[in-house]
Write a protein that holds these residues in place. Sequence first.
Motif, PDB file in Angstrom:
ATOM      1  N   ASN A 188      36.074 -31.959   6.291  1.00  0.00           N
ATOM      2  CA  ASN A 188      34.897 -31.902   7.000  1.00  0.00           C
ATOM      3  C   ASN A 188      34.919 -30.489   7.739  1.00  0.00           C
ATOM      4  N   ALA A 189      34.058 -29.575   6.866  1.00  0.00           N
ATOM      5  CA  ALA A 189      33.995 -28.351   7.401  1.00  0.00           C
ATOM      6  C   ALA A 189      32.861 -28.043   8.657  1.00  0.00           C
ATOM      7  N   SER A 190      32.255 -29.200   8.927  1.00  0.00           N
ATOM      8  CA  SER A 190      31.293 -29.122   9.851  1.00  0.00           C
ATOM      9  C   SER A 190      32.152 -29.685  11.355  1.00  0.00           C
ATOM     10  N   LYS A 191      33.140 -30.099  11.441  1.00  0.00           N
ATOM     11  CA  LYS A 191      33.842 -30.776  12.236  1.00  0.00           C
ATOM     12  C   LYS A 191      35.255 -30.098  12.458  1.00  0.00           C
ATOM     13  N   PRO A 192      35.396 -28.987  13.069  1.00  0.00           N
ATOM     14  CA  PRO A 192      36.795 -28.180  13.224  1.00  0.00           C
ATOM     15  C   PRO A 192      37.743 -28.987  14.421  1.00  0.00           C
ATOM     16  N   VAL A 193      38.802 -29.274  14.117  1.00  0.00           N
ATOM     17  CA  VAL A 193      39.825 -29.895  15.102  1.00  0.00           C
ATOM     18  C   VAL A 193      40.131 -29.134  16.252  1.00  0.00           C
ATOM     19  N   SER A 194      40.277 -27.697  15.904  1.00  0.00           N
ATOM     20  CA  SER A 194      40.549 -26.853  16.959  1.00  0.00           C
ATOM     21  C   SER A 194      40.350 -25.431  16.259  1.00  0.00           C
ATOM     22  N   ASN A 195      40.399 -24.349  17.282  1.00  0.00           N
ATOM     23  CA  ASN A 195      40.089 -23.194  16.693  1.00  0.00           C
ATOM     24  C   ASN A 195      41.205 -22.730  15.614  1.00  0.00           C
ATOM     25  N   LEU A 196      42.447 -23.295  15.746  1.00  0.00           N
ATOM     26  CA  LEU A 196      43.306 -22.920  14.773  1.00  0.00           C
ATOM     27  C   LEU A 196      43.337 -23.740  13.562  1.00  0.00           C
ATOM     28  N   SER A 197      42.279 -24.961  13.470  1.00  0.00           N
ATOM     29  CA  SER A 197      42.397 -25.570  12.205  1.00  0.00           C
ATOM     30  C   SER A 197      40.912 -25.736  12.016  1.00  0.00           C
ATOM     31  N   PRO A 198      40.327 -24.985  11.040  1.00  0.00           N
ATOM     32  CA  PRO A 198      39.024 -25.014  10.704  1.00  0.00           C
ATOM     33  C   PRO A 198      38.539 -26.132  10.065  1.00  0.00           C
ATOM     34  N   PHE A 199      39.307 -26.960   9.583  1.00  0.00           N
ATOM     35  CA  PHE A 199      38.804 -28.132   8.607  1.00  0.00           C
ATOM     36  C   PHE A 199      39.380 -29.441   9.508  1.00  0.00           C
ATOM     37  N   ASN A 200      38.916 -30.461   9.147  1.00  0.00           N
ATOM     38  CA  ASN A 200      39.301 -31.587   9.632  1.00  0.00           C
ATOM     39  C   ASN A 200      39.497 -32.849   8.643  1.00  0.00           C
ATOM     40  N   PRO A 201      40.907 -32.962   7.961  1.00  0.00           N
ATOM     41  CA  PRO A 201      41.089 -33.811   6.985  1.00  0.00           C
ATOM     42  C   PRO A 201      40.862 -35.166   7.617  1.00  0.00           C
ATOM     43  N   ALA A 219      38.564 -44.792   5.581  1.00  0.00           N
ATOM     44  CA  ALA A 219      38.541 -43.729   6.514  1.00  0.00           C
ATOM     45  C   ALA A 219      37.262 -42.677   6.593  1.00  0.00           C
ATOM     46  N   TYR A 220      36.306 -43.211   5.714  1.00  0.00           N
ATOM     47  CA  TYR A 220      35.143 -42.255   5.941  1.00  0.00           C
ATOM     48  C   TYR A 220      34.732 -42.001   7.127  1.00  0.00           C
ATOM     49  N   ASN A 221      34.628 -40.869   7.601  1.00  0.00           N
ATOM     50  CA  ASN A 221      33.826 -40.689   9.010  1.00  0.00           C
ATOM     51  C   ASN A 221      33.166 -39.404   8.972  1.00  0.00           C
ATOM     52  N   ALA A 222      32.042 -39.275   8.374  1.00  0.00           N
ATOM     53  CA  ALA A 222      31.203 -38.031   8.346  1.00  0.00           C
ATOM     54  C   ALA A 222      29.879 -38.506   8.661  1.00  0.00           C
ATOM     55  N   SER A 223      29.296 -37.386   9.452  1.00  0.00           N
ATOM     56  CA  SER A 223      27.721 -37.376   9.782  1.00  0.00           C
ATOM     57  C   SER A 223      26.960 -36.881   8.652  1.00  0.00           C
ATOM     58  N   SER A 224      25.704 -37.488   8.550  1.00  0.00           N
ATOM     59  CA  SER A 224      24.689 -36.967   7.662  1.00  0.00           C
ATOM     60  C   SER A 224      24.521 -35.421   7.951  1.00  0.00           C
ATOM     61  N   GLY A 225      24.520 -34.455   6.626  1.00  0.00           N
ATOM     62  CA  GLY A 225      24.545 -33.157   6.940  1.00  0.00           C
ATOM     63  C   GLY A 225      25.579 -32.547   7.015  1.00  0.00           C
ATOM     64  N   ASP A 226      26.851 -33.290   7.399  1.00  0.00           N
ATOM     65  CA  ASP A 226      28.408 -32.679   7.229  1.00  0.00           C
ATOM     66  C   ASP A 226      28.331 -31.775   5.967  1.00  0.00           C
ATOM     67  N   ASP A 265      37.036 -26.794  -6.142  1.00  0.00           N
ATOM     68  CA  ASP A 265      36.562 -27.728  -5.193  1.00  0.00           C
ATOM     69  C   ASP A 265      35.149 -28.233  -5.131  1.00  0.00           C
ATOM     70  N   ARG A 266      35.013 -29.500  -4.756  1.00  0.00           N
ATOM     71  CA  ARG A 266      33.749 -30.028  -4.784  1.00  0.00           C
ATOM     72  C   ARG A 266      33.149 -30.126  -3.540  1.00  0.00           C
ATOM     73  N   VAL A 267      32.036 -29.298  -3.436  1.00  0.00           N
ATOM     74  CA  VAL A 267      31.348 -29.075  -2.089  1.00  0.00           C
ATOM     75  C   VAL A 267      30.189 -29.760  -2.006  1.00  0.00           C
ATOM     76  N   ILE A 268      30.141 -30.716  -0.945  1.00  0.00           N
ATOM     77  CA  ILE A 268      28.656 -31.556  -0.952  1.00  0.00           C
ATOM     78  C   ILE A 268      28.350 -31.748   0.340  1.00  0.00           C
ATOM     79  N   THR A 269      27.123 -32.185   0.740  1.00  0.00           N
ATOM     80  CA  THR A 269      26.625 -32.529   1.910  1.00  0.00           C
ATOM     81  C   THR A 269      26.546 -34.009   2.121  1.00  0.00           C
ATOM     82  N   ALA A 270      27.238 -34.482   3.422  1.00  0.00           N
ATOM     83  CA  ALA A 270      27.392 -35.817   3.471  1.00  0.00           C
ATOM     84  C   ALA A 270      25.787 -36.382   3.672  1.00  0.00           C
ATOM     85  N   GLN A 271      25.568 -37.850   3.293  1.00  0.00           N
ATOM     86  CA  GLN A 271      24.493 -38.273   3.560  1.00  0.00           C
ATOM     87  C   GLN A 271      24.482 -39.203   4.615  1.00  0.00           C
TER      88      GLN A 271
END
Length: 271
Positions: A188-201, A219-226, A265-271
């Motif tokens: 989830n590129a819209s929800k960084p875990v920290s400044n050192l980790s840009p992605f949140n697996p 385990a899906y946990n993404a907001s619409s638009g992410d 890579d598959r790049v999509i927008t969460a619904q």
Amino acid sequence: MLRKSLLCQSGLSIVELMVGVVVGLIVVSGVVAIYGVIARSSAEILGSAKLNEELRAAMDMMVGDIRRAGVWVPSSIDERSKTTNPYTDRDKTPMTDINISAGGKCIEFAYDASYLGAGATPDNNNDFYGYKYTSTSDGKAIAARFKRSVDSTCTTDAIGDDWRRLTDEKNIEILNLSFSTEGSRCFNASKPVSNLSPFNPWFSGSPYLLPACDPTNSAYNASSGDRLIESRQIIVVLSGSIKSNIQAMKDFKMELGQRVRVANDRVITAQ
């Protein structure tokens, strides 16, 4: 009185003759046995080499093709950023994203082989591909898909308009062919875990058949638009044996396994 002695040459006795025949038979039997071992070993070596060549060729073709899944060639980077890749669409019919079905024995995918670019509609005759395990009256083989005329063809063993045999079931018997997306990851590129980790697996776990960025996963946990980025990996397992009248060759089996990192890579927008 001188007496002449008549010297006569006598032949082999029956015992000597039989001994000679037995020795000769032993020698001939040894030569025949050695020849048989050498001939059988040569046949086994040739058979195993042929099996390895056939399986490796099939594996290389599948790996190279699967790696292209999702390739899309818009005319500019700007078009790519504004338009969703039509070759990774899981929601439309037909599905163009990687789809594994039939219990893991069939994989279907699409890529822009026609270089249609932005705004493209995938071409049924050029952009749909796949591989599956098939068992028919002719034998067990791998079938390759080179076009799409009908859907749900993974659920049958039929080889027809869409599918062609990749291996020769008269010489090689395919024992198993399976695909899984184990090792794929969704970020989830819209929800960084920290400044050192840009992605949140947010997904990991045991092998599964559906691609990773799937809202049906617990385990899906993404907001619409992410913005979601799916790093995809396919594991291919292939095994087979060679068809032969020689029992030792029938018993010889070979298994190959390979991890395929899908290049796009598959790049999509969460619904």
